[in-house]
Design a protein around this motif. Structure first.
Motif, PDB file in Angstrom:
ATOM      1  N   SER A 147     -10.180   1.204   6.207  1.00 33.62           N
ATOM      2  CA  SER A 147      -9.708   0.545   7.419  1.00 33.62           C
ATOM      3  C   SER A 147     -10.787   0.582   8.485  1.00 33.62           C
ATOM      4  CB  SER A 147      -8.434   1.218   7.950  1.00 33.62           C
ATOM      5  OG  SER A 147      -8.707   2.556   8.341  1.00 33.62           O
ATOM      6  N   ALA A 168      -7.299  -2.878  11.028  1.00 36.86           N
ATOM      7  CA  ALA A 168      -7.189  -3.735   9.844  1.00 36.86           C
ATOM      8  C   ALA A 168      -7.489  -2.896   8.620  1.00 36.86           C
ATOM      9  CB  ALA A 168      -8.166  -4.907   9.937  1.00 36.86           C
ATOM     10  N   GLY A 204      -2.583  -5.605   9.082  1.00 35.30           N
ATOM     11  CA  GLY A 204      -3.090  -5.409  10.429  1.00 35.30           C
ATOM     12  C   GLY A 204      -2.044  -4.670  11.239  1.00 35.30           C
ATOM     13  N   SER A 227       3.177  -3.617  12.499  1.00 40.00           N
ATOM     14  CA  SER A 227       2.238  -3.932  11.419  1.00 40.00           C
ATOM     15  C   SER A 227       2.633  -5.241  10.755  1.00 40.00           C
ATOM     16  CB  SER A 227       2.210  -2.806  10.372  1.00 40.00           C
ATOM     17  OG  SER A 227       3.485  -2.623   9.797  1.00 40.00           O
TER      18      SER A 227
END
Length: 255
Positions: A147, A168, A204, A227
């Motif tokens: 991430s 992300a 995301g 999310s």
């Protein structure tokens, strides 16, 4: 399996600023989806122990067991962590359910110890860039994930601390197949159609945390997050909901 949470980011930030050995004990409750893509939420007990030593070593239920070092505006960390299991049924434990009846026929995804590497770069105007990579040490078929996120401290006062973060998360082909794919045999056992996702970004997340310091030792924190699945994860037959909220409320005591 999830990307680094806003709670862990706050622990990293606090430990980096602290001097000496610091033990933080937190307890409260959280609400989160039963699995990535689930359309059902569940309440969860929240218990966190984080011990940061002055020499850089740490033991944390959120960050794992490892070592962190700062070099100017850069902070590096490496740790041994754990990626939890996913069940094809409502199998409950202390941390809540790891699955749901919607996964019936998919089989269980077993948990695994993981190697974690993280980098944080402090930027001007109270911004920070965070990156993390995770690879399982066993169950290699479950795949690698990572991430990258940007966080910003909006308020950093004596009593209140407010931070926002955007993250992300991405996975390799094995990771995507394990958590979002459906093989031919799984399709035959379940109600889901065969699906083979490609590697790439799968989620995301936007988060905000507010910490209120009661005194030098006690604090109360509130986190809210939203999310959204992305890429092939969003197209997965297992994705019954592509956007999901989560949140937590907990109290912390620092020794």
């Amino acid at each position: 399996m999830r990307n680094i949470s806003i709670i862990a980011l706050c622990l990293i930030s606090a430990s980096a600023a602290a001097q000496g050995n610091v033990l933080t004990i937190s307890g409260g409750a959280a609400v989160a989806p039963r699995y990535l893509g689930s359309d059902k939420d569940q309440p969860l007990p929240l218990a966190i122990i984080d011990y940061q030593m002055a020499n850089g070593f740490f033991f944390s239920s959120m960050r794992g067991i490892g070592y962190a070092e700062s070099l100017g505006s850069l902070q590096f960390s490496s740790a041994l962590g754990y990626r939890g299991e996913r069940s094809e049924s409502k199998r409950y434990g202390f941390g809540g359910s790891r699955g749901d009846a919607a996964l019936r026929g998919m089989g269980d995804v077993e948990g695994s110890p993981t190697a974690l590497v993280g980098v944080t770069l402090k930027l001007p105007a109270r911004f920070a860039l965070n990156a993390r990579f995770e690879t399982p040490l066993t169950r290699r078929e479950n795949g690698d994930a990572g991430s990258i996120g940007l966080s910003s401290v909006l308020v950093d006062g004596r009593k209140n601390h407010l931070m926002v973060s955007a993250v992300a998360s991405a996975g390799d082909g094995k990771f995507m197949q394990t958590y979002f794919g459906v093989t031919s045999s799984q399709a035959a056992r379940s109600s889901h159609a065969r699906f083979t996702p490609k590697r790439g970004i799968y989620q995301g997340e936007l988060s905000v945390v507010w910490v209120h310091h009661i005194d030098q030792r006690w604090s109360v924190s509130t986190t809210l997050a939203a999310s959204s699945l992305a890429g092939d994860a969003r197209l997965s037959p297992l994705a019954r909901r592509t956007t999901a909220p989560s949140g937590a409320l907990y109290a912390s005591y620092r020794y």
